[in-house]
Write a protein that holds these residues in place. Structure first.
Motif, PDB file in Angstrom:
ATOM      1  N   LEU A 125      15.036  -3.792   2.376  1.00  0.00           N
ATOM      2  CA  LEU A 125      13.488  -3.718   2.571  1.00  0.00           C
ATOM      3  C   LEU A 125      12.915  -2.732   1.625  1.00  0.00           C
ATOM      4  CD1 LEU A 125      10.915  -4.258   4.430  1.00  0.00           C
ATOM      5  CD2 LEU A 125      11.875  -2.467   5.989  1.00  0.00           C
ATOM      6  N   LEU A 126      13.230  -1.667   1.603  1.00  0.00           N
ATOM      7  CA  LEU A 126      12.572  -0.742   0.588  1.00  0.00           C
ATOM      8  C   LEU A 126      12.593  -1.133  -0.813  1.00  0.00           C
ATOM      9  CD1 LEU A 126      11.329   2.123   0.523  1.00  0.00           C
ATOM     10  CD2 LEU A 126      13.931   3.072   0.164  1.00  0.00           C
ATOM     11  N   SER A 127      13.466  -1.991  -1.250  1.00  0.00           N
ATOM     12  CA  SER A 127      13.734  -2.585  -2.520  1.00  0.00           C
ATOM     13  C   SER A 127      12.365  -3.310  -2.645  1.00  0.00           C
ATOM     14  CB  SER A 127      15.008  -3.183  -2.807  1.00  0.00           C
ATOM     15  OG  SER A 127      14.805  -3.937  -3.748  1.00  0.00           O
ATOM     16  N   ALA A 128      12.178  -4.150  -1.752  1.00  0.00           N
ATOM     17  CA  ALA A 128      11.139  -5.091  -1.800  1.00  0.00           C
ATOM     18  C   ALA A 128       9.965  -4.276  -1.949  1.00  0.00           C
ATOM     19  CB  ALA A 128      11.069  -6.044  -0.414  1.00  0.00           C
ATOM     20  N   ILE A 129       9.956  -3.201  -1.036  1.00  0.00           N
ATOM     21  CA  ILE A 129       8.425  -2.595  -1.118  1.00  0.00           C
ATOM     22  C   ILE A 129       8.216  -1.889  -2.303  1.00  0.00           C
ATOM     23  CG2 ILE A 129       7.577  -0.520  -0.133  1.00  0.00           C
ATOM     24  CD1 ILE A 129       8.525  -1.242   2.745  1.00  0.00           C
ATOM     25  N   GLU A 130       9.428  -1.283  -2.870  1.00  0.00           N
ATOM     26  CA  GLU A 130       9.125  -0.816  -4.187  1.00  0.00           C
ATOM     27  C   GLU A 130       8.643  -1.848  -5.362  1.00  0.00           C
ATOM     28  OE1 GLU A 130      13.326   1.302  -4.319  1.00  0.00           O
ATOM     29  OE2 GLU A 130      11.878   2.715  -5.446  1.00  0.00           O
ATOM     30  N   ASP A 172       9.624   7.676  -1.094  1.00  0.00           N
ATOM     31  CA  ASP A 172      10.499   8.812  -1.377  1.00  0.00           C
ATOM     32  C   ASP A 172      11.136   9.164   0.149  1.00  0.00           C
ATOM     33  OD1 ASP A 172      10.607   8.765  -4.022  1.00  0.00           O
ATOM     34  OD2 ASP A 172       9.053  10.544  -4.109  1.00  0.00           O
ATOM     35  N   LEU A 173      10.224   9.162   1.217  1.00  0.00           N
ATOM     36  CA  LEU A 173      10.683   9.696   2.386  1.00  0.00           C
ATOM     37  C   LEU A 173      11.683   8.580   2.966  1.00  0.00           C
ATOM     38  CD1 LEU A 173      10.360  11.104   5.061  1.00  0.00           C
ATOM     39  CD2 LEU A 173       8.201  10.386   5.664  1.00  0.00           C
ATOM     40  N   MET A 174      11.196   7.343   2.903  1.00  0.00           N
ATOM     41  CA  MET A 174      12.241   6.143   3.248  1.00  0.00           C
ATOM     42  C   MET A 174      13.337   6.438   2.720  1.00  0.00           C
ATOM     43  SD  MET A 174       9.555   2.987   4.012  1.00  0.00           S
ATOM     44  CE  MET A 174       8.275   3.218   2.705  1.00  0.00           C
ATOM     45  N   LYS A 175      13.463   6.653   1.439  1.00  0.00           N
ATOM     46  CA  LYS A 175      14.859   6.823   0.551  1.00  0.00           C
ATOM     47  C   LYS A 175      15.886   7.924   1.296  1.00  0.00           C
ATOM     48  CE  LYS A 175      14.001   5.225  -4.160  1.00  0.00           C
ATOM     49  NZ  LYS A 175      13.325   5.369  -5.223  1.00  0.00           N
ATOM     50  N   GLU A 235       3.429   3.684   8.898  1.00  0.00           N
ATOM     51  CA  GLU A 235       2.379   4.922   8.262  1.00  0.00           C
ATOM     52  C   GLU A 235       1.823   4.342   6.887  1.00  0.00           C
ATOM     53  OE1 GLU A 235       1.688   7.732  10.028  1.00  0.00           O
ATOM     54  OE2 GLU A 235       0.124   8.662   8.472  1.00  0.00           O
ATOM     55  N   ALA A 236       2.806   3.799   6.262  1.00  0.00           N
ATOM     56  CA  ALA A 236       2.591   3.071   4.973  1.00  0.00           C
ATOM     57  C   ALA A 236       1.798   1.893   4.853  1.00  0.00           C
ATOM     58  CB  ALA A 236       3.814   2.943   4.195  1.00  0.00           C
ATOM     59  N   SER A 237       1.693   1.114   6.123  1.00  0.00           N
ATOM     60  CA  SER A 237       0.816  -0.212   6.250  1.00  0.00           C
ATOM     61  C   SER A 237      -0.619  -0.098   5.993  1.00  0.00           C
ATOM     62  CB  SER A 237       1.113  -0.692   7.501  1.00  0.00           C
ATOM     63  OG  SER A 237       0.512  -0.065   8.414  1.00  0.00           O
ATOM     64  N   ARG A 275       0.932  -1.186   0.132  1.00  0.00           N
ATOM     65  CA  ARG A 275      -0.232  -0.019  -0.195  1.00  0.00           C
ATOM     66  C   ARG A 275       0.732   1.326   0.147  1.00  0.00           C
ATOM     67  NH1 ARG A 275      -3.770  -1.505   5.231  1.00  0.00           N
ATOM     68  NH2 ARG A 275      -4.806  -3.621   4.421  1.00  0.00           N
ATOM     69  N   ALA A 276       2.152   1.330   0.070  1.00  0.00           N
ATOM     70  CA  ALA A 276       3.007   2.305   0.378  1.00  0.00           C
ATOM     71  C   ALA A 276       2.739   3.440  -0.734  1.00  0.00           C
ATOM     72  CB  ALA A 276       4.235   2.104   0.504  1.00  0.00           C
TER      73      ALA A 276
END
Lengths: 217, 217
Positions: free
Chosen positions: B181-186, B102-105, B139-141, B95-96
């Motif tokens: 983790l962020l890569s998986a989310i993307e 971008d914020l996580m980046k 938040e993104a969840s 859902r992010a």
DNA sequence: CCCTAATTGATTGTATACAAATTTATACCG
DNA sequence: CGGTATAAATTTGTATACAATCAATTAGGG
């Protein structure tokens, strides 16, 4: 926590579960104090406790408000609970004593009897026995702190509210899962026990979802 | 919760974290009231709050006692937290929003800068940024209630206490996991995100275990 | 001398009175 | 007539006084 404080807690909690206070409404300390027959001090304590259990939300200098739970929120809680209890089931499979396994066997048998006997007190008996079964798993997991945290979670607003009214068929079905779970525990198969428990809780969530929310609201 | 109550809470909590009160010892309301400079009423409220966060345990009519956490208890908490945050990571992957990604980046970049820069405030900066990163996942969840419950869990005695003092190398290593983790989310790969997050938390638990308990105690 | 029971001391639990903050009502100005 | 500012009223937050409960000590009996 006994005496006036407990009295206020039980009273307010029952009325919340009974739907006396609409979601989002504000709970006045004075009114509760009056209707509970105790002073404001124990009422305040009861409200903090109910806030911990997510029945109400307390805003500083503004008071306590009844929390509203959406369908998604409730399903999330089932998912969370399935993970938590899955973890305890895995640990229980690794550590359960023979006495604990025997106890679970006995509880399973009594649940079968309850389902077969039927009657008006069937659901209450089931809820009690079901609770005992899950508590035994907690006990067998050998992680007292973890268990306390999860027990507290299970006491929460949503979980309590969703203690579904099972039919005799539902009880048999649920107890069948108990048997499979116990079998996994006896075989010391932690991973299997975890998966079965997760399935057990998630199917309960599905049942709740179907029974209590057949249509969009 | 502001004013005297907050003052008492912060004071007692800090002293508990500072190890001023030995595990199992009893906390007198009168003494705390005196040392905090407030009356017993807000002290009692603070103690209930600390009981909720498992810093103390309250026995009816007997008072508050400092809770003791064993090695096994703490590892259980890491296991629990890994499941909880794993769940939010999976939902976040599904859902992010782009803004959240971008914020996580940006946070990841700032953590790298902090690790490179070193200095005395390195760990504090990392803890803050790390917290922001995990909060963004929450938040993104898109599950506010679930997130609130997990946030409350993370605030607990054990978790707070185990906020390890990472070395620059540890920070880089931790941030590497953030990147994965962020890569998986993307890629919207929820299962992968969940597993990476669980690994992330559990390795933190291992690090704690090795650093703070090198020998049997 | 040891064990039990009652009394004293200390601590938590509850009620009430007061202070601070928020909400609502009202008056005033644009 | 609408909006803002001020003031009154209501509600929460805190302090203090009193009641109930628990721990310890001491007195009494075996």
């Amino acid at each position: 926590m006994s005496g006036a404080s407990e009295k206020a807690y039980v009273s307010i909690r029952n009325r919340l579960l009974g739907g006396e206070f609409p979601a989002g409404s504000r709970l006045s300390e004075s009114e509760l104090s009056e209707s509970c027959g105790v002073s404001r001090t124990p009422v305040r304590e009861a409200l903090r406790r109910l806030a911990q259990e997510y029945f109400v939300r307390i805003e500083p200098n503004r008071g306590a408000f009844v929390i509203d739970w959406s369908r998604d929120d409730i399903m999330d809680m089932f998912e969370m609970r399935s993970m938590m209890e899955g973890l305890t089931a895995r640990k229980a499979a690794e550590r359960a004593s023979m006495a604990q396994i025997d106890l679970m066997k006995a509880i399973i048998k009594r649940i079968d009897d309850v389902a077969e006997g039927g009657g008006p007190e069937m659901r209450d008996s089931f809820l009690t026995l079901n609770r005992q079964f899950h508590d035994t798993i907690f006990e067998a997991s050998g992680s007292p702190k973890l268990t306390e945290i999860i027990s507290r979670f299970v006491e929460q607003a949503v979980i309590v509210r969703t203690a579904a009214q099972y039919s005799a068929y539902d009880i048999v079905r649920s107890n069948q899962q108990h048997k499979e779970l116990l079998s996994a525990i006896e075989k010391r198969n932690g991973m299997l026990a975890e998966i079965i428990m997760r399935s057990h809780i998630l199917t309960a969530g599905e049942r709740y979802h179907n029974n209590y929310m057949p249509n969009e609201a």
